[in-house]
Design an enzyme around this catalytic site. Structure first.
Site, short mmCIF file in Angstrom:
data_model
loop_
_atom_site.label_atom_id
_atom_site.label_comp_id
_atom_site.label_asym_id
_atom_site.label_seq_id
_atom_site.Cartn_x
_atom_site.Cartn_y
_atom_site.Cartn_z
N TYR A 148 0.85 -1.19 0.00
CA TYR A 148 0.00 0.00 0.00
C TYR A 148 0.89 1.25 0.00
O TYR A 148 0.74 2.13 -0.85
CB TYR A 148 -0.89 -0.06 1.24
CG TYR A 148 -1.90 1.04 1.40
CD1 TYR A 148 -3.18 0.91 0.87
CD2 TYR A 148 -1.61 2.19 2.12
CE1 TYR A 148 -4.13 1.91 1.06
CE2 TYR A 148 -2.55 3.19 2.31
CZ TYR A 148 -3.81 3.04 1.77
OH TYR A 148 -4.75 4.03 1.96
N ASP A 157 -12.40 6.89 5.57
CA ASP A 157 -11.21 7.73 5.69
C ASP A 157 -11.60 9.20 5.67
O ASP A 157 -11.88 9.75 4.62
CB ASP A 157 -10.26 7.42 4.53
CG ASP A 157 -8.93 8.13 4.65
OD1 ASP A 157 -8.73 8.91 5.60
OD2 ASP A 157 -8.08 7.91 3.77
#
Length: 116
Positions: free
Chosen positions: A8, A32
């Site tokens: 990631y 998020d």
């Protein structure tokens, strides 16, 4: 799980949104930050990471990636968004499916974690 989290970070470093989005299951949920409306589904996840990586966002690990005995792993890192002139201190907790794909990502950060 730790290798996926490292991938990631590496995907952001390489400027490769497809590599980052590809770590997620097609029906994954991204929150998020936590408390914000979730992003869900392949098209939305692809768009989310295309925008984030496209803004030149870079991630720097603050500590080693942490795993668990279950299906979750976490990382503390700093997010730098040059296009916005901000730095965010965050902790992401990711949940994994049996196939190793991320099924849920929860990013813990708030206004006090943002630096101009």
């Amino acid at each position: 799980m730790k290798a996926v989290l490292q991938s990631y970070v590496d995907g952001f470093a390489a400027g490769d949104p497809a590599a980052v989005a590809g770590l997620f299951a097609d029906d994954a949920v991204i929150e998020d930050p936590v408390g914000h409306p979730p992003v869900q589904g392949r098209a939305a996840i692809d768009e989310f990471y295309a925008n984030a990586v496209g803004a030149g966002t870079k991630l720097t690990l603050d500590t080693p990636i942490r795993g668990s005995h279950g299906s979750r792993a976490a990382m503390a890192f700093t997010v730098e968004v040059p296009a916005m002139g901000i730095r965010i201190r965050a902790i992401d907790v990711l949940t994994f499916g049996e196939d190793g794909k991320v099924t849920r990502m929860e990013a813990f950060w708030g206004p006090d974690d943002i630096e101009q």
